[in-house]
Design a protein around this motif. Structure first.
Motif, PDB file in Angstrom:
ATOM      1  N   GLN A 449       0.831  -1.202   0.000  1.00  0.00           N
ATOM      2  CA  GLN A 449       0.000   0.000   0.000  1.00  0.00           C
ATOM      3  C   GLN A 449       0.873   1.262   0.000  1.00  0.00           C
ATOM      4  O   GLN A 449       2.038   1.225   0.426  1.00  0.00           O
ATOM      5  N   PRO A 450       0.337   2.389  -0.472  1.00  0.00           N
ATOM      6  CA  PRO A 450       1.110   3.634  -0.427  1.00  0.00           C
ATOM      7  C   PRO A 450       1.503   3.991   1.006  1.00  0.00           C
ATOM      8  O   PRO A 450       0.723   3.769   1.943  1.00  0.00           O
ATOM      9  N   ALA A 451       2.674   4.534   1.158  1.00  0.00           N
ATOM     10  CA  ALA A 451       3.140   4.963   2.479  1.00  0.00           C
ATOM     11  C   ALA A 451       2.558   6.340   2.791  1.00  0.00           C
ATOM     12  O   ALA A 451       3.269   7.338   2.947  1.00  0.00           O
ATOM     13  N   ASP A 452       1.227   6.378   2.862  1.00  0.00           N
ATOM     14  CA  ASP A 452       0.462   7.564   3.253  1.00  0.00           C
ATOM     15  C   ASP A 452      -0.072   7.261   4.646  1.00  0.00           C
ATOM     16  O   ASP A 452      -1.010   6.468   4.799  1.00  0.00           O
ATOM     17  N   LEU A 453       0.510   7.890   5.657  1.00  0.00           N
ATOM     18  CA  LEU A 453       0.254   7.492   7.039  1.00  0.00           C
ATOM     19  C   LEU A 453       0.105   8.711   7.929  1.00  0.00           C
ATOM     20  O   LEU A 453       0.661   9.783   7.642  1.00  0.00           O
ATOM     21  N   VAL A 454      -0.632   8.528   9.019  1.00  0.00           N
ATOM     22  CA  VAL A 454      -0.848   9.600   9.991  1.00  0.00           C
ATOM     23  C   VAL A 454      -0.631   9.039  11.392  1.00  0.00           C
ATOM     24  O   VAL A 454      -1.203   7.995  11.739  1.00  0.00           O
TER      25      VAL A 454
END
Length: 488
Positions: A449-454
């Motif tokens: 998955q994309p490394a789009d993290l919060v």
């Protein structure tokens, strides 16, 4: 960059280590099971969620809105005029632009004469005053602004729908370098609230504006740049399908074809099956701005070009027409807003694979207006739980500047159906925190998955309404690099 978040707590309760490399999640393992790879960020139990998306924005208008006169607290036309008059006294030069008024419950009617008086007797007769409603479907102009925009001898100075859109588009004629600088600031603020991407429905031609910004170094957010039917021929000439990359960054893609088929609740132009409540003297059903045959043909063109469609439909009759068009055209995409849905249409979202792109904060802004103008029908307004239970996919947004570009406001409004001390409005339509977060993301925490993290500063599960609305964010990552970092 390779980096490992150690001791991350996922929203399902698992404690894991998450490794990212090259913009992608490359490992998710039980905490401490494998050696840390690359840079190490110890989360020590902080909650880690996928990056948040705002699926409905008008980004340039949002970036500009803070620089305009705020009219959101005005309880009458006279109050709004007084706010503008006070601003005119301290800012004697240039045109005045106010934003955010909601006149549906005002005891008096807006009129150009009120805005003329707000400037005073000694004002430049050519000085223009324009007030833009919170829902963006109404503008209120003084005499000079009416003439400047070609509306001579107008009886009230209040323009709605297409006339209003034309004025709003003209107001956005700001130097590119200026508005692009404001866009950077707005994007940085969004990243600080956990936003990794937006779908932008700005008037004009958003793909060109965003290509310019990315070429100049914009990299704070992923952007899907939508477009309107007036530019469909341009998009078809490019030969690009939906989701096509528009530049080399990998962050900018072509968004959906946006079609506005009705008005809005506050402007009393949302298209309904039955007339607006008779006790307010309205017997119209609102306004259908795109006939069904025309909408079907637009969606068929989108299908032939492998484009998705985003159909604005607020009233229940407009929602029905939108779903009919998706079915007949075989189109993919979303119904934008879906504020009033007839029970027989709930299951059709899932059956057709059409996303319900909704803005939960609007329910808090509009609850009193809905009760007045939709009456008993308001029990099926903003039917979030009913849509979920019918199998529909929800996608949350703000419609910024209609509501602030802050996904936690949408999440909290969906969970609690209130934002203060008032009782929840139709609490039977509340959803869980997990469901609200799921409606606000477009990826998951899994390998590939994309490394789009919060990274969150507090656990949203069990938070009270005020806590969830102000949910702390301590880091945001887009494509494997930090767009906001208060943790390292």
């Amino acid at each position: 960059m390779t980096l490992t978040f150690s001791g991350a707590r996922l929203i399902d309760g698992r404690i894991v280590d998450v490794t990212v490399s090259g913009g992608t999640i490359t490992a998710v393992t039980p905490a401490g099971e494998l050696p840390t790879v690359g840079e190490h960020v110890e989360l020590d139990g902080h909650v880690l969620i996928p990056g948040l998306w705002d699926r409905h924005t008008h980004f340039a208008q949002w970036a500009q809105s803070a620089r305009r006169v705020q009219l959101g607290d005005a309880g009458s036309a006279a109050d709004a005029a007084a706010v503008l008059a006070a601003h005119a006294e301290t800012h004697p030069d240039g045109d005045l632009v106010g934003v955010g008024f909601r006149d549906a419950l005002w005891p008096d009617a807006p009129h150009f004469a009120l805005l003329d008086e707000a400037l005073g007797d000694d004002a430049d007769p050519e000085r223009r005053v324009v007030a833009v409603s919170a829902d963006l479907h109404t503008v209120w102009l003084n005499s000079a602004a009416l003439k400047a925009h070609g509306f001579y001898e107008h009886p009230s100075g209040v323009l709605r729908e297409q006339d209003a859109f034309a004025v709003i588009d003209a107001l956005d004629d700001v130097p590119e370098a200026t508005v692009d600088g404001w866009a950077h600031e707005a994007a940085e603020a969004a990243a600080a609230r956990g936003v990794v991407g937006i779908v932008d429905f700005e008037l004009g031609f958003a793909p060109d504006a965003w290509r310019r910004r990315f070429a100049a170094g914009f990299d704070e957010l992923r952007v899907e740049a939508a477009f309107y039917p007036e530019r469909l021929a341009d998009v078809l000439a490019l030969g690009l399908g939906g989701g096509a990359q528009l530049d080399a960054s990998g962050l900018l893609t072509l968004g959906p074809l946006k079609v506005i088929t009705d008005g809005s609740l506050n402007t009393r132009t949302a298209y309904l099956r039955e007339p607006y409540a008779s006790d307010v003297g309205a017997d119209e059903r609102g306004l259908l701005t795109v006939p069904p045959d025309e909408l079907i043909e637009l969606l068929r063109q989108a299908v032939r070009a492998d484009l998705q469609a985003a159909v604005h439909a607020i009233g229940d009759r407009a929602v029905s027409h939108a779903l009919d068009a998706f079915a007949l055209a075989g189109a993919r995409g979303s119904v934008e807003h879906a504020q009033l849905v007839h029970p027989e249409d709930l299951s059709r979202f899932a059956e057709l694979g059409v996303t319900a792109s909704v803005q939960p904060e609007h329910a808090m802004d509009d609850r009193d207006v809905a009760e007045r103008y939709w009456g008993a029908r308001s029990r099926r307004a903003f039917p979030l739980r009913s849509l979920l239970e019918s199998g529909a996919t929800l996608a949350f947004g703000s419609d910024a500047p209609v509501a602030p570009l802050d996904p936690w406001l949408a999440i909290a409004s969906a969970v609690f159906r209130t934002r203060g001390d008032r009782a929840a409005w139709h609490a039977e339509q509340c959803v869980t925190v997990q469901q609200a977060v799921q409606a606000s993301v477009r990826s998951s925490i899994a390998v590939g998955q994309p490394a789009d993290l919060v990274v969150l500063g507090a656990d949203p599960l069990g938070a009270e309404v005020a806590e969830l609305r102000s949910q702390p964010v301590v880091a945001t990552m887009v494509a494997g690099r930090f767009s906001y970092d208060a943790i390292r």
